[in-house]
Design an enzyme around this catalytic site. Structure first.
Site, short mmCIF file in Angstrom:
data_model
loop_
_atom_site.label_atom_id
_atom_site.label_comp_id
_atom_site.label_asym_id
_atom_site.label_seq_id
_atom_site.Cartn_x
_atom_site.Cartn_y
_atom_site.Cartn_z
N LYS A 236 40.15 35.79 49.83
CA LYS A 236 40.95 36.95 50.22
C LYS A 236 41.35 36.85 51.69
CE LYS A 236 38.55 40.30 47.19
NZ LYS A 236 39.69 40.85 46.43
N ARG A 310 35.97 40.54 35.87
CA ARG A 310 36.12 40.49 34.41
C ARG A 310 35.31 39.34 33.81
NH1 ARG A 310 42.47 39.66 35.06
NH2 ARG A 310 41.92 40.97 36.84
#
Length: 456
Positions: A236, A310
């Site tokens: 990120k 996920r």
């Protein structure tokens, strides 16, 4: 039991506090002395929501009044604890049971400050607790639990600390706890959780708490416990990484809801599953383009290591489904796309069962704890296609919250009732009762929904 911050059970100096809706303002004002009427008018107080006025007396402040909006919305009262001067206050208005519970919850939310590392500038005003509503105080404790967990930096809130919280809850409420750590995840067939967490010096783990009698309806809660998310090798940028201590916000919600269920002794059997990892960068980090195994047997191509939540949830959801509960609820700070679609205050709800979704939404309306349903638009599964695996973990910027939910649905048995909440778990700005930092969202609604389904 010690009282939450902002409350007292005894006081010899509590001042009267009037709680006013706008349509009651004129009657209240007209009952004041002419001097106090002039004072109220000079303060331009009209009982507007969020307003307050202090009433002078012979020896200083003699009373106060606050304006509220919806009397059943806890946040209608949340401006009072830090708007009023420090000291003790007692309710001088008649409130029905619903409004009284909302007042107590809202007062507690408005009193909250995260004080682990920094002392607050001032204490909140304290409310003399008359006829305490036990459920409201338990709801407050659950919301504070979420805020405290999310606000705690990763150095003090890693996978092992989430385990410690679960151990504390198990010991308090007589639940069973099982924790599968490190390479044991591979031996026990939780390969996706292991893949995401293996690069960190803090071992990944699956935390499983079980409570309740076997003959009762079974509810499974699953919470995303990414205690810090660097993004992995798809790292990120600094702005995106800054608040990633909050990426375990789903786990915080699931833990707090489990605590609430056990505290209120709902007549159900509970399984709580928290896959707890740190998505770190290191020599053993999982890589873009790798194909990883999952508990269900589906192979997953890693399109983006920053879509890691996920990946750990898919093993936990598979495990939850194996136990054939009545419903599965999962909570996750899963996608920025949900925030783009609905903003920071509205969690995105996805569900494969209309009755379950409608119950949760209706509960949110009753508790003033809103959420919004989004579609499981299955044609968008094409965005998760892979040429070398059964599916990819990401792949398109289109409908990011929807595709993330569709990914999770692949790991839920077809007959299993399931709902997924994509929650921000954070306040960006400072509002009454909502200080910057961690926040519980749709948690009270979830408890209300479960209470309605299983406790009549």
């Amino acid at each position: 039991m010690s009282l939450p911050n902002g409350f007292t059970e005894t006081s010899s100096s509590a001042l009267p506090l009037h709680v006013l809706e706008r349509d009651r303002f004129s009657d209240w004002r007209n009952a004041l002395s002419p001097a106090l009427q002039a004072w109220v008018d000079a303060q331009h107080f009209s009982a507007a929501p969020g307003a307050l006025v202090l009433l002078p007396g012979e020896h200083g402040i003699a009373a106060a009044a606050i304006g509220i909006g919806d009397p059943l919305d806890p946040y209608s009262y949340a401006h009072a604890p830090h708007g009023l001067p420090p000291g003790d206050w007692q309710l001088a208005s008649m409130l029905d049971d619903g409004a009284r519970a909302a007042l107590q919850l809202g007062w507690g939310l408005g009193s909250y400050r995260f004080d682990r590392y920094k002392k607050p500038a001032r204490p909140p005003a304290r409310l003399l607790l008359q006829n305490a509503d036990a459920e409201a105080l338990d709801l407050l404790a659950a919301c504070v639990r979420v805020r405290d967990l999310v606000n705690t930096p990763t150095e003090h809130m890693g996978p092992e600390q989430l385990e410690e919280v679960a151990r504390e809850l198990a010991a308090t409420h007589g639940a069973q706890l099982e924790v599968i750590v490190g390479d044991e995840l591979l031996a026990r067939n939780f390969p996706a959780i292991h893949a995401v967490g293996r690069a960190s010096h803090r071992a990944p783990r699956l935390i499983a708490l079980r409570w309740g009698d076997s003959g009762l309806p079974h509810v499974a809660l699953v919470g995303k416990g990414v205690c810090f998310d660097t993004g992995g090798l798809d790292i990120k940028p600094a702005d995106g990484m800054r608040n990633m201590k909050k990426d375990m916000g789903g786990a915080a919600h699931a833990l707090a809801l489990a605590e609430l269920i056990m505290s209120r002794k709902l007549p159900l059997r509970l399984t709580l599953l928290v896959p707890a990892v740190e998505n770190a960068i290191g020599p053993d980090a999982f890589r873009p383009g790798e194909v990883i195994a999952t508990r269900q047997g589906l192979s997953v191509e890693i399109d983006n290591t920053d879509a890691e939540g996920r990946v750990i949830l898919c093993d936990a959801l598979t495990y939850a489904g194996e136990q054939e509960p009545d419903i599965v609820l999962d909570f996750a700070t899963l996608t920025g796309a949900a925030r783009i679609a609905l903003g920071p205050d509205l969690p995105a709800l996805f569900a494969n069962d209309d009755a379950l979704a409608n119950d949760w939404i209706a509960a949110g309306e009753r508790t003033r704890d809103p959420l919004w349903r989004m579609p499981l638009w299955r044609p968008y599964l094409r965005y998760l296609s892979s040429g070398i695996a059964d599916l990819a973990n990401a792949g398109s910027r289109m409908a990011g919250a929807v595709t993330a939910a569709l990914y999770l649905e692949r790991f839920v048995p077809a007959q299993q009732k399931w709902a997924h909440l994509d929650v921000y778990a954070w306040n960006d700005s400072d509002r009454a009762g909502r200080p910057p930092g961690g926040e519980a969202m749709a948690l009270r609604a979830a408890f209300e929904m479960l209470k309605g389904r299983y406790a009549g």
